[in-house]
Structures are given as C-alpha cells and as structure tokens.
Design a protein around this motif. Sequence first.
Motif, short mmCIF file in Angstrom:
data_model
loop_
_atom_site.label_atom_id
_atom_site.label_comp_id
_atom_site.label_asym_id
_atom_site.label_seq_id
_atom_site.Cartn_x
_atom_site.Cartn_y
_atom_site.Cartn_z
N ASN A 368 5.55 7.13 -8.12
CA ASN A 368 4.96 7.28 -6.78
C ASN A 368 5.83 8.15 -5.89
O ASN A 368 5.32 9.03 -5.18
N PHE A 372 3.32 11.26 -7.08
CA PHE A 372 2.07 11.08 -6.36
C PHE A 372 2.19 11.31 -4.86
O PHE A 372 1.29 11.90 -4.26
N MET A 392 -6.66 15.09 -6.90
CA MET A 392 -5.50 14.47 -7.53
C MET A 392 -5.92 13.72 -8.79
O MET A 392 -5.21 13.76 -9.81
N VAL A 396 -4.59 14.40 -12.61
CA VAL A 396 -3.98 13.33 -13.41
C VAL A 396 -4.70 13.19 -14.74
O VAL A 396 -4.06 13.08 -15.80
N LEU A 467 -0.58 4.12 -9.42
CA LEU A 467 -1.68 4.44 -8.50
C LEU A 467 -2.26 3.18 -7.86
O LEU A 467 -2.72 3.22 -6.71
N TYR A 572 -10.85 6.45 -6.55
CA TYR A 572 -10.01 7.00 -7.63
C TYR A 572 -10.48 6.49 -8.99
O TYR A 572 -10.65 7.28 -9.93
#
Length: 636
Positions: A368, A372, A392, A396, A467, A572
Amino acid sequence: MEEKKFDLNSTIGFVLIFGIILYMFWQNQPTPEQLAEQEKAKQEQVEAEKKADTSKNQEETFVSSSEDFSNASVSDSTQLVSLQNKLGAFAYASTLPSATDTETLIETDVLSLKFSNKGGYLSEVKLKNYVNYDSIPIYIIKDGNALFNINFATTDNRILNTQDLYFQPTITKNGDLTIVSMKLKVSESKFLEYRYELKPDDYMFDFTIRSQGLNDIINGSQEVTLDWRLKTYRNAKSISYENRYTEVVFEYEDGKDDYLGQQAVTDDQANDVTYVAYKQHFFTSILLADSPFKTASLESRNLVEDEEIDTVFTKTFATKLPLELQGGELNKSMDWYYGPSDYKILNGYNRNLDEIVPLGWGIFGWINRYVFIPLFGFLSSFLPYGLAIVFMTILVRILMSPVTYKSYVSQAKMKVLKPEITEISEKYKDNPMKRQQETMALYSKAGASPMAGCLPALMQLPVFYALFQFFPSAFDLRQKSFLWAEDLSSYDTIAKLPFHIPFYGDHVSLFPILASIAIFIYMKMTTGQQMASQPTQEGMPDMGKMMKYMIYFSPIMMLFFFNNYASGLSLYYFVSNMITIGIMLVIKNYIIDEDKIHARIQENKKKPKKQNRFQKKMQEMMEQAEQQKKAQQKRK
C-alpha cells in the motif's frame, strides 16, 4: 361594516394611548434641580464606562495583570474564606475577572478552536474544510464530549482538578504564530500554564504544560495525573462501518505501535508512550509528547449496541498519563493534532503517525505505501476518483495476468490427467499408499502438480488483502461521487428499505450486487474447471461438493458483508472480477489448447524424470512404508 368599525375603534384606541403617554411625560418632567443631578450622574456614568472599557482592553491584551485582580476583588469576605478553605492557594484564580464559564475563539485557516476559561482546555474543535454525511461541519470536540484534566495534590492536603478551576486567557501574536496562554494563577507570578502555539495552515500545534513558583504548593510525593477523554461523534452514513475503524492507536517503547481493538470494553497499559491517537475513521485527535510518558493507561468503550438507536456517538476513549515534576515544577512539551486521517498529511510530520492509518502489517502495508498510494495519487491527479479506481484495477489485473495464466494452465493439465488418475484410483483402491505413489509418479512424469493451481492464488493474496485495507483508509475517496454513488468512501444506495435486515442494513447498494454477480461468474468458471480436473479420492472429503457450495456461499457473503462497506471497494472487486473473467475467456479460447497440453504431457512422461533430493527422500520413505505394510500382512 364590522371591519370598518374595528378599524375606527383601533384608531381611537391608539390616539387615546398616545395622548396618555404624552400626558405622563409632561406630568413627570424633571425640575431644573433634578436636571442638574441627572447631568452630574450622566458624567459619572461616562467616566465609569471609560474605566470599564480600559479594564476590558487590558484583560484582553493583558498589558497589566495586576489591575485585573484589583478590579475584581471579592467583596464578600465569607465567599473568599469559603474559596480559600476549598481551594487553598488556588482560590486567587476564582477572584479574577476570568473566573467565568466563558470561551475564547481562535480561528486558523483550517481550525476553529474555543478555549474554556474553566479548565483551560479546548472546549470546541471544528475542522473548517470538512462536513459530515449530513453536510454539518465536522466537530471533534463540542458540547462537553471531551475532558482534559490534571489531577494533583497540594502541600496543604487538598486534591484538586484543573477542570474545576479557572484559567486566565491571553492571546498574542508572534509572526504567523497565534499564541494562546491559559494561566491558572496562585498569584501574579505563580501559576500553572497551558500554552498553545497555532500555525495558520496546520492541523498540528505546539502544546506545553508548565508551572512557575508552584514547587511549594504542588505535593511532589503524590502522582500528578493527566486525564484525557473523548466521546467520539458519528460522521459517516453507516455508524457501524465507521465504528469498525474507530479506535485508540498508540506508539510506545521507541517506535512500536499498537491499538486497543474493537471489543465492547478494552484497556491496556503501555510504557514509554510517545503518542496516543483517538482515531475516528477519517478524523483523528492525537496527543504527542517530545519526551515519552513513562506509562499510559488506555481504555476504549463501544457505544453502538444497536445502530438504529445509538446514532450520535461511536466510542468513548480515556487515557491517563503521569506528569513528572522537575524541581517541584511541571514542564512538559507536547503537540496536539486535530485533523483528517490522511496518510499523506500524517506521514508528512515524520513522527510515525502514518501507522494510525490501517494499511496492513508486513508486506500488505508495504504494498500500500509504495505501490497503491503513489499509483492512486498519480491517477487521481488527472482522472475523476471513480475512473482512477477503474484504471488502477485494470493495471493491477494486467500485471497479475501471468499468474492467472499459470493457474489456468495448471488446471488444464489436471483436467487432461484426470482419466489416468481415475484409472490409478480404481486399480489401487485397496492400497492407498500404492495409489498415492503412482499418482505422484504420474504428476512427476507429466510435469504437473495439484498445488500449482494454488500457488498463483496465494501469490495474489497480498495484493487482495492490501487493497482490502487500502480503500477503507483512502481519505481522498471521502465524499467523492461516481455514477450513482454519492460517496466512494461509504455505501451507495439505490433503494431505501422500510425495515432493517440484520447484518445487511436498511438499504440496497448496487455495487455489492454487481460485485457478487461478477464473483459468482468467476467462481463458476474457475471452480467448474477445478471440479473437472480434481478426482474424488477414497477417504478424502468430496472437494467437488465443497466447491459447489462455495460458488453460491461466497457471493451471498460478499453481498451482505459489503452492503455497508465503501462503494469504492465494491467497485474495485466488480471491475477486477470482470477483467479477470475476460482474461480467462481469452486464455481459454485463444491461448490454451488442451490437445497440445495432452500431447506435451505424453512426451514428458516418456522422458526420464530427474528427481531432486526431497522427491528421492519421499519416494524412499513411501517404499519403506510399503515394505513394512507387506511384512505385517505376511505375519498375519
């Protein structure tokens, strides 16, 4: 006619009243002697008001402190004696003009603060740039939900609390700094002071507790204790979701950090504490010390037993910290932080405050912090936040596609080998050990492994969990809209239910529904492939049935679990699963050819397979076990 009569009567009444008033003024007009007395009294009143204004200005700017006492001397000797009996030397503070329940308002670019004369502490803290889910300004402290108190003993055997005593405020400027001094006075030269130094555009400000001339008043043989409490206001749509991330975080023993957790009531003791943070999901109150507190006693109590009834507060926090005397005096330098739980802001202070944001431990937090957060920050700098999540997610999934490919290839190999594995199982159904040996030998010759499909999934786990921690902690998503979601940091609502469903809520969120459908399709594809490739072995659980249940159980669990979660997280998972489904369809239809895999496996089986040391050892152990079993059967 009635209306005209009413108007006439009203007019007559007003005339009569006006006439009576004029008559009374004329009848009671003063004589020349009375006029002279009134003029003299008026002059005296003007002079008195001038003196009062001068005294008030001196109180506000504190040019002359000595006049403050003389202007507010207690005339009632009985009251003064009573104060002295109760407060001892600190009775002096109650004789000053500041001995009232008034507040001093100070505003910076980002904070609106009120300092209470009674107790000397912050009685109101408003974050000027933020509002809650209901468009009401964010108040961290308001209406008595906080307490800041020093408990101490005096040399004349009294136990006093600063929360009950009156401080005298002084506001001065030093360049860009606004300095608020709150003094609890014993005399003009002896006092206990809270000193706040505010910067114009900063959520953190210096805070010092110091005393002067109190070495013969404060009893050094007894502990001086700082007591800080806060009852945390609800600021989000879902009080249960916000409460999940509301907790006490503290740093101790030179950089270690910990938190109290989410139990109904929890407490802890820590040594060498450098900061204590009362985290309210997206907003945080932090007390930091320049030199560690020797010990700290911390407590957290959950206030949300029923989210339909308990709708105002989330938790109540309490911390007790000892204050050390140096030469009989107090002198403790600290800092206050009242502001957002924004990783970028907290990390910028370089005081380990980034640990307050729950990004995950170990490798999860590392992903993270260094992947991220920078990636999302870059994308959101030129894209709307919802699209930044989508892009994003695409990046990924593209980066993880080789792992997905290997997983699918492994499943395809196992599917091709299934008839041979079934044949081995039938042939050696009465000899489990031999069956296991032959199965392992087949895997070895074919270059396949039942674990090969699990390893890619394990490799994705750090990303998945990182995530899962990232989105609920992403302050930038707060109150940012996308499509039908009004706030990506909270749940989206497409329908409001007239009743409350346990574990689900009183609303219907669309993103969790879409995510659940996507994960159902994904699991149907992947689990179906695994069920086709995994033979059922005697004595082992029927994995096919278990996987079949999981296909339905996982989406339902996600539907319930994420209905109150951040819609950004559901977005997501929806996009991620849809992309994964697309990648798998491409791999299945355009990349992987099961006939070619079968031919390659047959070629591998013909080649002599070199065993590594571990495989040799395992084969030897299995052969020895087989020989021992045969020997036992002969003896029988």
